[in-house]
Design a protein around this motif. Structure first.
Motif, mmCIF file in Angstrom:
data_model
loop_
_atom_site.group_PDB
_atom_site.id
_atom_site.type_symbol
_atom_site.label_atom_id
_atom_site.label_comp_id
_atom_site.label_asym_id
_atom_site.label_seq_id
_atom_site.Cartn_x
_atom_site.Cartn_y
_atom_site.Cartn_z
ATOM 1 N N SER A 67 0.577 -1.386 -0.031
ATOM 2 C CA SER A 67 0.122 -0.200 0.059
ATOM 3 C C SER A 67 0.870 1.280 -0.026
ATOM 4 O O SER A 67 0.338 2.397 -0.236
ATOM 5 C CB SER A 67 -0.896 0.082 1.314
ATOM 6 O OG SER A 67 -1.647 -1.257 1.258
ATOM 7 N N TYR A 68 2.255 1.307 0.125
ATOM 8 C CA TYR A 68 2.934 2.480 0.291
ATOM 9 C C TYR A 68 2.945 3.493 -0.739
ATOM 10 O O TYR A 68 2.944 4.652 -0.534
ATOM 11 C CB TYR A 68 4.321 2.140 1.067
ATOM 12 C CG TYR A 68 5.299 1.810 -0.432
ATOM 13 C CD1 TYR A 68 6.132 2.775 -0.824
ATOM 14 C CD2 TYR A 68 5.229 0.449 -0.864
ATOM 15 C CE1 TYR A 68 6.868 2.442 -1.904
ATOM 16 C CE2 TYR A 68 6.346 0.054 -1.667
ATOM 17 C CZ TYR A 68 7.002 1.120 -2.418
ATOM 18 O OH TYR A 68 7.675 0.798 -3.207
ATOM 19 N N LYS A 69 2.755 2.850 -1.956
ATOM 20 C CA LYS A 69 2.710 3.671 -3.127
ATOM 21 C C LYS A 69 1.402 4.491 -3.557
ATOM 22 O O LYS A 69 1.427 5.707 -3.871
ATOM 23 C CB LYS A 69 2.926 2.848 -4.413
ATOM 24 C CG LYS A 69 4.221 2.195 -4.478
ATOM 25 C CD LYS A 69 4.366 1.337 -5.745
ATOM 26 C CE LYS A 69 5.737 1.084 -5.948
ATOM 27 N NZ LYS A 69 6.075 0.109 -7.297
ATOM 28 N N THR A 70 0.307 4.191 -2.434
ATOM 29 C CA THR A 70 -0.766 4.825 -2.560
ATOM 30 C C THR A 70 -1.077 5.684 -1.486
ATOM 31 O O THR A 70 -2.346 6.494 -1.388
ATOM 32 C CB THR A 70 -1.976 3.766 -2.896
ATOM 33 O OG1 THR A 70 -2.004 3.059 -1.751
ATOM 34 C CG2 THR A 70 -1.784 3.075 -4.063
ATOM 35 N N MET A 71 -0.444 5.583 -0.375
ATOM 36 C CA MET A 71 -0.258 6.567 0.758
ATOM 37 C C MET A 71 -0.056 7.797 0.398
ATOM 38 O O MET A 71 0.789 8.389 -0.418
ATOM 39 C CB MET A 71 0.492 5.775 1.635
ATOM 40 C CG MET A 71 0.474 4.645 2.550
ATOM 41 S SD MET A 71 1.320 4.179 3.873
ATOM 42 C CE MET A 71 0.654 2.283 4.316
ATOM 43 N N THR A 72 -0.927 8.681 1.243
ATOM 44 C CA THR A 72 -0.995 10.005 0.985
ATOM 45 C C THR A 72 -0.677 10.629 2.372
ATOM 46 O O THR A 72 -0.789 10.246 3.486
ATOM 47 C CB THR A 72 -2.213 10.700 0.311
ATOM 48 O OG1 THR A 72 -3.222 10.708 1.247
ATOM 49 C CG2 THR A 72 -2.441 9.959 -0.696
ATOM 50 N N THR A 73 -0.216 12.059 2.410
ATOM 51 C CA THR A 73 -0.187 12.830 3.453
ATOM 52 C C THR A 73 -1.283 13.535 3.927
ATOM 53 O O THR A 73 -1.403 14.447 5.024
ATOM 54 C CB THR A 73 1.061 13.851 3.348
ATOM 55 O OG1 THR A 73 0.856 14.721 2.542
ATOM 56 C CG2 THR A 73 2.140 12.889 3.562
ATOM 57 N N ASP A 74 -2.437 13.362 3.285
ATOM 58 C CA ASP A 74 -3.621 14.179 3.376
ATOM 59 C C ASP A 74 -4.118 14.133 4.830
ATOM 60 O O ASP A 74 -4.580 14.847 5.565
ATOM 61 C CB ASP A 74 -4.848 13.687 2.296
ATOM 62 C CG ASP A 74 -4.388 14.116 1.136
ATOM 63 O OD1 ASP A 74 -3.668 14.961 0.739
ATOM 64 O OD2 ASP A 74 -5.019 13.760 0.193
ATOM 65 N N ASN A 75 -3.970 12.925 5.430
ATOM 66 C CA ASN A 75 -4.644 12.379 6.796
ATOM 67 C C ASN A 75 -3.549 12.388 7.847
ATOM 68 O O ASN A 75 -3.649 11.389 8.653
ATOM 69 C CB ASN A 75 -5.579 11.188 6.818
ATOM 70 C CG ASN A 75 -6.786 11.565 5.854
ATOM 71 O OD1 ASN A 75 -7.449 12.699 6.026
ATOM 72 N ND2 ASN A 75 -7.086 10.573 4.990
ATOM 73 N N LEU A 76 -2.240 13.125 7.521
ATOM 74 C CA LEU A 76 -1.211 12.535 8.415
ATOM 75 C C LEU A 76 -1.517 12.996 9.871
ATOM 76 O O LEU A 76 -1.021 12.218 10.716
ATOM 77 C CB LEU A 76 0.092 13.631 7.742
ATOM 78 C CG LEU A 76 1.275 13.067 8.386
ATOM 79 C CD1 LEU A 76 1.652 11.606 8.225
ATOM 80 C CD2 LEU A 76 2.250 13.950 7.859
ATOM 81 N N GLY A 77 -2.084 14.136 10.046
ATOM 82 C CA GLY A 77 -2.744 14.709 11.548
ATOM 83 C C GLY A 77 -3.274 13.513 12.319
ATOM 84 O O GLY A 77 -3.019 13.128 13.376
#
Length: 266
Positions: A205-215
């Motif tokens: 899954s790491y290629k599809t991970m985003t920082t949008d929900n990092l918080g």
């Protein structure tokens, strides 16, 4: 990131940390909680907050793990125990690689989770009534076939709602371990199992991970670590003194409520 999102992340983090090591199924509870909270985070959220629970377990057992590691080159008991954990871990590796996709395709839904929660609850209530001969009180020196059989019991937890810790604790008790030793070995077996599952899911899954929900992920990670740490510190004594009946009733109640919500609200 709204206040509602923050509260959802806290709830899901606490659910992950509390249920990962209790015999109640973290996967089942997370699936139900995320569905009925209408949580909109991506798969990376669940993957990464699980790391918080893993680190909580490793933190509590750090001293013991260090003693085993330093004794490993020369101590036969340490060597036997590490081999036993690996033997118990092996069935889940093989079966997970072979059928993981099919399990997620057909079994990861609310009815399956709820029925598995109820069935597992009945098993926990039943095993409290069985008079099983206690043959082992030390999980470090079990025969290798016993380790393997516990590993086979762990494979039942691939059905969402069954519970990894529940299946290993019940399996250990049926094979002659006392409650405390069965619960303690479930912790040790959780280490390679959870780390392996985390690495496997992260690699996919790491290629599809985003920082949008990092918080939100950070909040869930911290709460999973704190609640997981609390459970690991207290579970062995609780199971030794109180048994598994409370967890059995909890599973049944959650399963019944989940089915009621599903069939009334969809």
């Amino acid at each position: 990131m709204t206040l509602a999102n923050i509260l959802e992340a806290i709830i899901l983090g606490v659910v992950e940390g509390l249920t990962e090591f209790l015999p109640v199924s973290s996967t089942g509870h997370l699936l139900l909680a995320a569905r009925y909270l209408k949580f909109e985070g991506d798969d990376s959220f669940v993957i990464l907050i699980q790391l918080g629970a893993i680190l909580a377990l490793l933190a509590v057992y750090a001293e013991r793990l260090w003693r085993i590691a330093t004794a490993l080159p020369k101590d036969r008991e340490a060597q036997h125990f590490v081999l036993g954990v690996l033997v118990a871990f092996l069935p889940a590796v093989v079966l997970g690689v072979l059928i993981e996709h099919k399990m997620k395709q057909y079994l990861f839904n609310v009815p399956v989770v709820c029925y598995a929660l109820i069935a597992g609850g009945l098993v926990l209530l039943a095993i409290e009534q069985f008079k099983i001969e206690k043959r082992f009180s030390n999980c470090y020196v079990l025969p290798l076939p016993v380790y393997l059989k516990i590993g086979l019991f762990q494979c039942l937890s691939m059905i969402p709602g069954v519970s990894r810790s529940g299946s290993t604790i019940v399996g250990g008790m049926l094979l002659g371990l006392d409650k405390r030793s069965a619960a303690e070995f479930s912790f040790f077996l959780a280490m390679p199992t959870m780390v392996g599952a985390f690495v496997y899911e992260f690699a996919k899954s790491y290629k599809t991970m985003t920082t949008d929900n990092l918080g939100l992920t950070a909040i869930g990670f911290v709460t999973a670590f704190i609640s997981g740490w609390f459970v690991v510190k207290t579970l062995l004594d609780f199971v030794s003194k109180r048994g598994l009946a409370l967890f059995g009733w909890w599973r049944i109640v959650v399963g019944v409520l989940g089915l009621a919500a599903y069939y009334t609200m969809g």
